[in-house]
Write an enzyme that holds these catalytic residues in place. Sequence first.
Site, PDB file in Angstrom:
ATOM      1  N   LEU A  49     -13.591 -13.629 -10.983  1.00  0.00           N
ATOM      2  CA  LEU A  49     -14.413 -12.532 -11.482  1.00  0.00           C
ATOM      3  C   LEU A  49     -13.790 -12.067 -12.791  1.00  0.00           C
ATOM      4  O   LEU A  49     -12.564 -11.963 -12.893  1.00  0.00           O
ATOM      5  CB  LEU A  49     -14.422 -11.363 -10.489  1.00  0.00           C
ATOM      6  CG  LEU A  49     -15.444 -11.372  -9.348  1.00  0.00           C
ATOM      7  CD1 LEU A  49     -15.195 -10.180  -8.431  1.00  0.00           C
ATOM      8  CD2 LEU A  49     -16.862 -11.345  -9.872  1.00  0.00           C
ATOM      9  N   ASP A  50     -14.614 -11.774 -13.779  1.00  0.00           N
ATOM     10  CA  ASP A  50     -14.106 -11.265 -15.053  1.00  0.00           C
ATOM     11  C   ASP A  50     -13.347  -9.960 -14.849  1.00  0.00           C
ATOM     12  O   ASP A  50     -13.652  -9.206 -13.919  1.00  0.00           O
ATOM     13  CB  ASP A  50     -15.266 -10.997 -16.022  1.00  0.00           C
ATOM     14  CG  ASP A  50     -15.925 -12.275 -16.513  1.00  0.00           C
ATOM     15  OD1 ASP A  50     -15.314 -13.342 -16.377  1.00  0.00           O
ATOM     16  OD2 ASP A  50     -17.056 -12.176 -17.023  1.00  0.00           O
ATOM     17  N   PRO A  51     -12.385  -9.633 -15.719  1.00  0.00           N
ATOM     18  CA  PRO A  51     -11.695  -8.341 -15.616  1.00  0.00           C
ATOM     19  C   PRO A  51     -12.648  -7.149 -15.605  1.00  0.00           C
ATOM     20  O   PRO A  51     -12.381  -6.146 -14.941  1.00  0.00           O
ATOM     21  CB  PRO A  51     -10.799  -8.328 -16.859  1.00  0.00           C
ATOM     22  CG  PRO A  51     -10.500  -9.773 -17.104  1.00  0.00           C
ATOM     23  CD  PRO A  51     -11.778 -10.500 -16.760  1.00  0.00           C
TER      24      PRO A  51
END
Length: 319
Positions: A49-51
């Site tokens: 998951l992206d930051p």
Amino acid sequence: MHAPRTRVQRRPVHGVLLLDKPLGFSSNQALQKAKWLLRAEKAGHTGTLDPLATGVLPLCFGAATKFSQLHLDADKTYVATARLGVKTATGDAEGDVIAERPVNVTPEDLARVQAQFTGPIRQTPPMHSALKKDGKALYEYAREGIEVARAARDVVIHSLKVSLMDTPSDIRLTARVSKGTYIRTLGEDIGEALGCGAHLTSLRRTATGDFYESQCITLEALEAMSEEERLAQLLPAEALVAGHSRVTLGTEDAARFLSGLRRRGQWADASEVAVFGCEPRAFLGTAHITANELIPGRLLNPIEIQQILLNATSCETTP
């Protein structure tokens, strides 16, 4: 002078932790924090998951890491918000603004794009992604200002709901998608189809496969627990194969199966099978069945099974 750092004594930990990934953490940062809190020897996650994204991130420990690929391939559900009229270099709020256009969107327009982007579609992966070209991540090229040709990929949007939010320039996307789907790209493409461009301002994963946000725990809550309470949050490794057909083997067949030998029985053909031993009851691994033969796939080893059974026994006897 700085006090010497205490070295964490690792231990064998087996199972699945359903983490609610916090905003601002990379998936690997969240994994390493949970691994440290559990003092686990071996860990991995089931897809990044992206930051700037939050939500369901299943973390696998020990024997469970052998089956993490199953959830890399699982369908996922996301809820995102997108700002219309503003396009950024990254497709989200982190990137520089590269274009602005007026917004004039009607409910009929939203219904049109909702239908247009539901079902099988083709997506071009974004430059700001972890996909590799010649051994180098695309986002590394992007940081150097280099645009790399990317082939469009077939993905499936199983369901999509697009709705206006409180302001006419913000929309909410709720989508259940196949593996390999980029929600940032979906938001950008919907913005283009509406004639004004868009970028994501928030993204939350609410489900992956059979795991849902209601089952997840935060890092903050995990940190506040005792070691025993942390271990109690783990699902068994077989939670990753809940949708498989099940076969239970007797003691002799289980031992031979674990050594990699095929077993014969009156079983129907099946491509995905979870195999258990009966005495003691233990998850042995995965297999498939062809012509009455149970053919081993990914297997636990006897030491892992012994450690899992020992931990289960100790939990039962803890007052």
